[in-house]
Design a protein around this motif. Structure first.
Motif, PDB file in Angstrom:
ATOM      1  N   ASP A  55       9.061  -6.924  -0.257  1.00 39.90           N
ATOM      2  CA  ASP A  55       9.135  -8.356   0.026  1.00 39.90           C
ATOM      3  C   ASP A  55       7.976  -8.826   0.896  1.00 39.90           C
ATOM      4  OD1 ASP A  55      10.617 -10.799  -0.349  1.00 39.90           O
ATOM      5  OD2 ASP A  55      11.155 -10.673   1.778  1.00 39.90           O
ATOM      6  N   GLN A 103      21.082   4.575  -1.592  1.00 37.22           N
ATOM      7  CA  GLN A 103      21.110   3.112  -1.745  1.00 37.22           C
ATOM      8  C   GLN A 103      20.437   2.408  -0.568  1.00 37.22           C
ATOM      9  OE1 GLN A 103      22.194   1.642  -4.559  1.00 37.22           O
ATOM     10  NE2 GLN A 103      22.694   3.646  -5.373  1.00 37.22           N
ATOM     11  N   GLU A 104      20.579   2.946   0.620  1.00 31.67           N
ATOM     12  CA  GLU A 104      19.937   2.341   1.789  1.00 31.67           C
ATOM     13  C   GLU A 104      18.420   2.356   1.632  1.00 31.67           C
ATOM     14  OE1 GLU A 104      22.334   4.792   2.111  1.00 31.67           O
ATOM     15  OE2 GLU A 104      23.969   3.428   2.664  1.00 31.67           O
ATOM     16  N   ARG A 153      17.387  -0.523  -0.461  1.00 31.42           N
ATOM     17  CA  ARG A 153      17.359  -1.727   0.374  1.00 31.42           C
ATOM     18  C   ARG A 153      16.083  -1.769   1.218  1.00 31.42           C
ATOM     19  NH1 ARG A 153      21.008  -0.828   4.801  1.00 31.42           N
ATOM     20  NH2 ARG A 153      19.151   0.269   5.491  1.00 31.42           N
ATOM     21  N   ASP A 154      15.755  -0.642   1.862  1.00 33.93           N
ATOM     22  CA  ASP A 154      14.547  -0.585   2.694  1.00 33.93           C
ATOM     23  C   ASP A 154      13.296  -0.840   1.863  1.00 33.93           C
ATOM     24  OD1 ASP A 154      16.229  -0.012   4.814  1.00 33.93           O
ATOM     25  OD2 ASP A 154      15.736   2.143   4.846  1.00 33.93           O
ATOM     26  N   THR A 187      16.229  -6.756  -9.240  1.00 32.61           N
ATOM     27  CA  THR A 187      16.440  -5.327  -9.030  1.00 32.61           C
ATOM     28  C   THR A 187      17.586  -4.839  -9.897  1.00 32.61           C
ATOM     29  OG1 THR A 187      15.694  -5.568  -6.748  1.00 32.61           O
ATOM     30  CG2 THR A 187      16.897  -3.558  -7.290  1.00 32.61           C
ATOM     31  N   ILE A 244      13.098  -2.668  -0.824  1.00 32.68           N
ATOM     32  CA  ILE A 244      13.049  -4.106  -1.144  1.00 32.68           C
ATOM     33  C   ILE A 244      12.464  -4.884   0.028  1.00 32.68           C
ATOM     34  CG2 ILE A 244      14.480  -6.153  -1.577  1.00 32.68           C
ATOM     35  CD1 ILE A 244      16.224  -4.288  -3.364  1.00 32.68           C
ATOM     36  N   PHE A 245      12.840  -4.528   1.258  1.00 31.47           N
ATOM     37  CA  PHE A 245      12.261  -5.196   2.427  1.00 31.47           C
ATOM     38  C   PHE A 245      10.751  -4.940   2.507  1.00 31.47           C
ATOM     39  CE2 PHE A 245      16.647  -4.949   4.510  1.00 31.47           C
ATOM     40  CZ  PHE A 245      16.944  -6.272   4.197  1.00 31.47           C
TER      41      PHE A 245
END
Length: 148
Positions: free
Chosen positions: A124, A113-114, A117-118, A134, A120-121
């Motif tokens: 972005d 999951q991390e 998140r990474d 998402t 998505i950054f």
């Protein structure tokens, strides 16, 4: 593409979709034709880009146990640029243009999951991405390469 597949081609494709390493002799036996016929048909299917020979990797076996489907809204005239940027990112395994509010849809596979998140950054920061939705994949029930 001028090549038209027939029932024999469909049979070959169906058998190879289940087991890409099945011997031509076994296909020939099952479809009641000669092995030479299967070899010629197979060659035509590959040359006409109807089938492609690849090794399909099980992402879970590689430690890629998390996945997400991400819908992207992009700026006017930016679809091609965003698509090109996304195609350079290793985690992205699928990109398609869609209708509706989000013209791009991608699928990613990562370890956890991390990493989502990474990603998505990272996503972005791509010029032209306005917003995204998402969808985290919790479990995969079907993933097939059988089209016939």
């Amino acid at each position: 593409m001028d090549y038209q597949i027939d029932e024999l081609d469909r049979g070959i494709i169906k058998m190879l979709s289940r087991d890409g390493r099945i011997p031509f002799s076994e296909i020939a036996n099952e479809l009641e034709v000669t092995e030479k016929t299967i070899r010629l048909r197979y060659k035509n299917l590959v040359q006409n880009e109807i089938i492609e020979v690849v090794g399909v990797v099980n992402p879970i076996a590689l430690g890629l146990k998390a996945g997400a489907i991400i819908q992207l809204k992009v700026g006017q005239g930016m679809i091609e640029k965003v698509k090109t940027s996304l195609s350079q990112i290793r985690e992205v395994r699928y990109i398609t243009i869609t209708s509706g509010e989000y013209p791009l849809l991608i699928q990613i596979n990562v370890q956890n999951q991390e990493d989502i998140r990474d990603f998505i950054f990272k996503m972005d920061k791509i010029e032209g991405v306005i917003s995204y939705n998402t969808i985290i994949q919790l479990e995969n029930y079907k993933n097939t390469f059988e089209y016939l």
